[in-house]
Design a protein around this motif. Structure first.
Motif, short mmCIF file in Angstrom:
data_model
loop_
_atom_site.label_atom_id
_atom_site.label_comp_id
_atom_site.label_asym_id
_atom_site.label_seq_id
_atom_site.Cartn_x
_atom_site.Cartn_y
_atom_site.Cartn_z
N ASN A 285 0.81 -1.22 0.00
CA ASN A 285 0.00 0.00 0.00
C ASN A 285 0.85 1.27 0.00
OD1 ASN A 285 -2.57 0.98 -0.26
ND2 ASN A 285 -3.11 0.82 1.91
N GLY A 286 2.10 1.14 -0.40
CA GLY A 286 2.96 2.31 -0.52
C GLY A 286 3.08 3.06 0.80
N ALA A 287 2.87 4.37 0.75
CA ALA A 287 3.00 5.21 1.94
C ALA A 287 1.82 5.08 2.88
CB ALA A 287 3.19 6.67 1.52
N LYS A 288 0.73 4.48 2.43
CA LYS A 288 -0.49 4.39 3.26
C LYS A 288 -0.41 3.18 4.19
CE LYS A 288 -3.25 4.53 -0.32
NZ LYS A 288 -4.49 4.57 -1.13
N GLN A 289 0.54 3.25 5.14
CA GLN A 289 0.78 2.12 6.04
C GLN A 289 -0.31 1.96 7.10
OE1 GLN A 289 3.91 -0.01 6.09
NE2 GLN A 289 3.64 0.68 3.98
N ASP A 290 -1.21 2.95 7.22
CA ASP A 290 -2.25 2.85 8.23
C ASP A 290 -3.53 2.22 7.70
OD1 ASP A 290 -2.87 4.92 6.53
OD2 ASP A 290 -3.69 6.22 8.10
N ALA A 291 -3.53 1.78 6.45
CA ALA A 291 -4.69 1.13 5.85
C ALA A 291 -4.29 -0.26 5.37
CB ALA A 291 -5.24 1.95 4.69
N GLY A 292 -5.18 -1.25 5.59
CA GLY A 292 -4.86 -2.62 5.24
C GLY A 292 -3.91 -3.26 6.23
N VAL A 293 -4.08 -2.93 7.52
CA VAL A 293 -3.15 -3.42 8.54
C VAL A 293 -3.89 -3.71 9.83
CG1 VAL A 293 -2.61 -1.13 9.50
CG2 VAL A 293 -0.88 -2.94 9.59
N LYS B 45 -2.81 1.06 21.69
CA LYS B 45 -3.88 1.36 20.73
C LYS B 45 -3.94 0.22 19.71
CE LYS B 45 -3.10 4.64 17.68
NZ LYS B 45 -2.96 6.00 17.10
N VAL B 46 -5.15 -0.22 19.40
CA VAL B 46 -5.35 -1.25 18.38
C VAL B 46 -5.71 -0.56 17.07
CG1 VAL B 46 -6.63 -3.32 17.69
CG2 VAL B 46 -6.17 -2.87 20.12
N VAL B 47 -4.87 -0.74 16.07
CA VAL B 47 -5.15 -0.21 14.72
C VAL B 47 -5.63 -1.38 13.87
CG1 VAL B 47 -4.20 0.94 12.69
CG2 VAL B 47 -3.40 1.57 14.98
N MET B 48 -6.92 -1.39 13.59
CA MET B 48 -7.54 -2.50 12.86
C MET B 48 -8.27 -1.92 11.66
SD MET B 48 -8.13 -5.73 12.74
CE MET B 48 -9.29 -7.05 12.39
N ARG B 49 -7.65 -2.00 10.46
CA ARG B 49 -8.21 -1.35 9.27
C ARG B 49 -8.09 -2.28 8.05
NH1 ARG B 49 -8.83 4.16 9.50
NH2 ARG B 49 -7.97 4.56 7.43
N PRO B 50 -8.85 -3.39 8.04
CA PRO B 50 -8.84 -4.24 6.84
C PRO B 50 -9.47 -3.53 5.66
CG PRO B 50 -10.54 -4.96 8.38
CD PRO B 50 -9.76 -3.88 9.08
N MET B 51 -9.12 -3.97 4.45
CA MET B 51 -9.62 -3.37 3.23
C MET B 51 -10.32 -4.42 2.38
SD MET B 51 -6.63 -0.62 2.28
CE MET B 51 -7.81 0.57 1.65
N ARG B 52 -10.90 -3.97 1.28
CA ARG B 52 -11.59 -4.88 0.38
C ARG B 52 -11.26 -4.52 -1.06
NH1 ARG B 52 -17.97 -3.89 0.57
NH2 ARG B 52 -17.78 -5.01 -1.42
#
Length: 603
Positions: A51-59, A128-135
Motif C-alpha cells: 500500500n505504498g506510503a499508506k501504512q495505516d490502511a490494510g493493517v 492502541k489497536v489499529v484494525m483497518r482491513p480493506m476490500r
C-alpha cells in the motif's frame, strides 16, 4: 534481536503465520501487513505491504504508547510468533500470533482465522489497536458493524468477525488504553464465537503448538543446520493449500525482482515446474503428509489434462485460466507498482512442464510408504503427458525463465522431456510392462541424441551445453543436468559446462539465471535457487569446503525469521522478489541434506 523503531517502511523482514488454509505476514512490530481471504490467492484484506506510503490502511497492529523497540521470535518448532514491544518508560507487552491448526472431532481444524493474544509483561503499558482491513484489492476500507463483544468487517461478498475481550469501543475508535490483563482477539468466520474466548484461545494456542511440534518430530532432519531446515520445512508446509494439496510458489504478489524494474508477478499459484524440486525436498525430510497431498493434486492435474497437455501453472484449486490484471488502488511495495493479480504465464508454451509433472508423479509407483500407490490407470494417464513431452522435445518454447517475447528450443526443456520418457520407462518396468518400458526407453535415447547433437557448443575452452539449440549463451538451469541424471558428476562435458557457467554467471557468492538481456533489460539481481544449484554443483564436483562456505553465506542472508525471497541484489545482499519463496526453501533443505555431516558423528 531487538529493533529500534523508525519511520514505517516496508521491508522483507516478515514472519509468516498460517494453518494451510489462510496465511499472514507479520512485520517486526507485530503488524499484520499481508493476509488474503478466504485463501492465499484471495482478496488481500491486509495489504499494507503493497500500500505504498499508506501504512495505516490494510493493517492490524498494536501500537504501544512511547514505543521504542521490538524483538521477535518463533516458539521452537512452530509457526507461533512472539513479538515483544517495549516503551520508553519500561512497560512492555508480548503478542502471540498464530492461525489455529489441530485435530478436532476427527478432522483437521484450520479455519479462515487469525488469533492474537496480547499479554502485559512489564510496567503499565498503554496500547492502541489499529484494525483497518480493506476490500477489493485496496479499493476501500471494510465497512463495519459491531456488537457488545465483536466487530464485523464486510470484505467483498463475505464478512469477518473479530471476537475480543478488549474494549470494543476503543478498538473501533483506535483509542489508547491501559492493558491490565491478557487480551484475546479472534478474527474469523462471521459467526458467534462459542465458549469462553479467553479459555478457548488459550486451548487453541496450546493445541496448535502441540500439533506443530509433533509434526516436526516426524521430519528426517540432517545432523547439521537442523533449526534452519525445520524453519524452512514449516514454512514450506504453510505454503500448501491443504484442501487440494497444491503448494504455491510464494505467499505474496508483485514484490519486485529488482527496484523499479516492473518485474512484479503474482506468485500465489502452483507452478508445475516447482513440483520436482519440492517433492525432492519433501522426500529428503520424510514429510509424507505434505507429499501425499501434493501428489494427489498433481494426479488431478494429469487427469484433467486434455490430450496430456500441461500448462506451466494452475490455481490452488486446479483452475487453468489465471487472467492477469492490475490492482490500481495499491501503489506497490515501497510504491514500486504495478500490483498484479493473476499471471499471464499460464498461457505460455513451456515444454519443461511435461517432465516436471512426470518426475514427481512417478514416485507413486515406487514408494511403499504411501497410503495410495499409483496403478495402471495412473500410468495410462501419465503416458499421455509423456506423449506431449516426446512431441515437443525439439520445439521452441518460452523456457524455464518464462521469456515473454521470444521462443527457442531450450536445452533444459529438452532434457526434461528426456527425463519424462526415462522415468516412464522405469515406471513401466516396475509395473511389469516390458513392452512399454522398451518403448519409452527408445524415445529417451532418441531425445538424448538430439540434445547431444543440437545443444553442445564447441569452443576453445573445452565446449559447453548451450541454453538453447539456436544459441551459445549459458543459463544456470544447465547445472541441473546431473541432478536430472542426464549426465554424471565426473562427465567432462558437465565439468566443462560448469566451469564456463561459473565464469559467465557467478557474481561472487551469487548466481544469475542468465546474463543476457531479456524482455526487461539486463538482470539486476541474482536468483536464489540458482545459487543453491551452484552449491549443489560444487558439492558434486568435489569442492565440498567451498560449497559449505557458500551455503553458510547464503544462510546468513536470510531474514530474522530464517527465510529467503526469490531474488537478491548481488552487490548489497538485499532481498527482493516474492516472499517466502518455495524454491528458496527447497534450496535450503536440499543443500543442508547434501552437505551435512552424518548423524554417526555423535555416536
Amino acid at each position: 534481536m531487538a529493533r529500534t523503531l523508525s519511520a514505517n517502511t516496508s521491508s522483507l523482514e516478515l514472519s509468516p503465520i498460517g494453518n494451510c488454509q489462510v496465511s499472514g505476514l507479520i512485520d517486526e512490530t507485530a503488524g499484520l501487513v499481508w493476509g488474503c481471504v478466504p485463501r492465499v490467492d484471495g482478496d488481500p484484506v491486509f495489504c499494507a505491504l503493497l500500500n505504498g506510503a499508506k501504512q495505516d490502511a490494510g493493517v492490524w497492529r498494536f501500537e504501544l504508547e512511547g514505543q521504542v523497540s521490538s524483538s521477535q521470535y518463533y516458539e521452537r518448532n512452530t509457526p507461533i510468533l512472539i513479538t515483544r514491544l517495549e516503551a520508553e518508560d519500561g512497560s512492555a507487552v508480548e503478542i502471540s500470533d498464530f492461525s489455529p491448526r489441530f485435530e478436532r472431532s476427527g478432522r483437521m481444524y484450520r479455519p479462515v482465522a487469525y488469533a492474537r493474544v496480547v499479554r502485559p509483561v512489564a510496567g503499565t503499558p498503554r496500547m492502541k489497536v489499529v484494525m483497518r482491513p480493506m476490500r477489493d484489492y485496496g479499493a476501500q476500507l471494510a465497512e463495519t458493524t459491531n456488537g457488545t463483544n465483536h466487530i464485523r468487517y464486510l470484505v467483498g461478498n463475505q464478512a469477518l468477525r473479530l471476537s475480543t475481550d478488549a474494549p470494543v469501543g476503543y478498538v473501533l475508535e483506535q483509542r489508547t488504553y491501559r492493558v491490565e490483563s491478557d487480551q484475546h482477539f479472534f478474527l474469523g468466520p462471521d459467526e458467534p464465537f462459542s465458549g469462553n474466548l479467553r479459555a478457548e484461545l488459550r486451548t487453541m494456542e496450546e493445541m496448535t503448538r502441540r500439533y506443530w511440534r509433533h509434526w516436526v518430530r516426524g521430519l528426517a532432519t540432517p545432523f547439521e543446520w537442523q533449526d534452519e531446515v525445520i524453519r524452512a520445512a514449516i514454512t514450506l508446509k504453510l505454503c500448501q493449500y491443504e484442501e487440494t494439496g497444491a503448494i504455491v510458489a510464494a505467499l505474496t504478489t508483485s514484490m519486485p525482482e529488482a527496484p523499479n524494474s516492473e518485474r512484479n508477478w503474482d506468485y500465489r499459484y502452483c507452478w508445475i515446474r516447482d513440483s520436482y524440486y519440492t517433492v525432492q525436498a519433501l522426500n529428503r525430510l520424510g514429510a509424507l503428509d505434505v507429499l501425499e497431498k501434493y501428489l494427489a493434486y498433481l494426479r488431478n492435474i494429469v487427469a484433467d489434462a486434455k490430450g496430456g497437455q500441461i500448462q506451466p501453472l494452475y490455481s490452488v484449486m486446479g483452475v487453468a485460466e489465471l487472467d492477469e490484471t492490475t490492482a490500481p488502488h495499491l501503489a506497490g511495495y515501497r510504491g514500486m507498482g504495478p500490483v498484479r493479480k493473476g499471471n499471464a504465464a499460464y498461457k505460455q508454451v513451456q515444454h519443461d512442464c511435461y517432465g516436471q509433472i512426470v518426475l514427481p508423479t512417478v514416485q507413486g509407483f515406487f514408494d511403499r510408504r504411501l497410503l495410495r500407490m499409483a496403478d495402471d490407470h495412473d500410468f495410462q494417464s501419465l503416458e499421455q503427458v509423456g506423449e506431449m513431452a516426446w512431441k515437443m522435445h525439439d520445439q521452441p518454447d518460452a523456457g524455464l525463465w518464462e521469456f515473454r517475447t521470444r521462443q527457442e528450443v531450450h536445452t533444459y526443456s529438452a532434457v526434461m522431456s528426456w527425463a519424462a520418457c526415462d522415468r516412464l520407462a522405469n515406471a513401466a518396468a516396475e509395473l511389469g510392462k516390458t513392452d512399454r518400458s522398451e518403448f519409452w526407453r527408445k524415445r529417451a535415447d532418441t531425445i538424448r541424441e538430439t540434445v547431444e547433437e543440437k545443444a553442445w557448443v564447441e569452443n576453445g575452452e573445452g565446449g559447453h551445453y548451450g541454453a538453447s539449440f539456436e544459441s551459445e549463451y549459458l543459463d544456470a538451469s544447465l547445472l541441473q543436468l546431473v541432478e536430472l541424471r542426464f549426465l554424471k558428476p565426473d562427465d567432462p562435458k558437465f565439468l566443462s559446462t560448469f566451469a564456463q557457467i561459473e565464469q559467465d554467471l557467478r557474481r561472487g557468492e551469487h548466481m544469475l539465471r542468465y546474463a543476457a538481456e531479456d524482455d526487461f533489460g539486463l538482470p539486476e539481481t541474482a536468483f536464489n535457487i540458482c545459487t543453491f544449484w551452484l552449491i549443489e554443483a560444487l558439492h558434486l564436483a568435489g569442492r565440498d569446503e567451498e560449497a559449505r562456505g557458500l551455503f553458510c553465506t547464503m544462510l546468513g542472508h536470510r531474514t530474522k525469521s530464517g527465510l529467503l525471497s526469490e531474488d537478491m541484489d548481488f552487490e548489497t545482499g538485499e532481498l527482493w522478489g516474492n516472499f517466502p519463496q518455495t524454491y528458496s526453501l527447497v534450496g535450503i533443505i536440499n543443500c543442508a541434506e547434501l552437505l551435512s555431516k552424518s548423524w554417526n558423528m555423535i555416536r
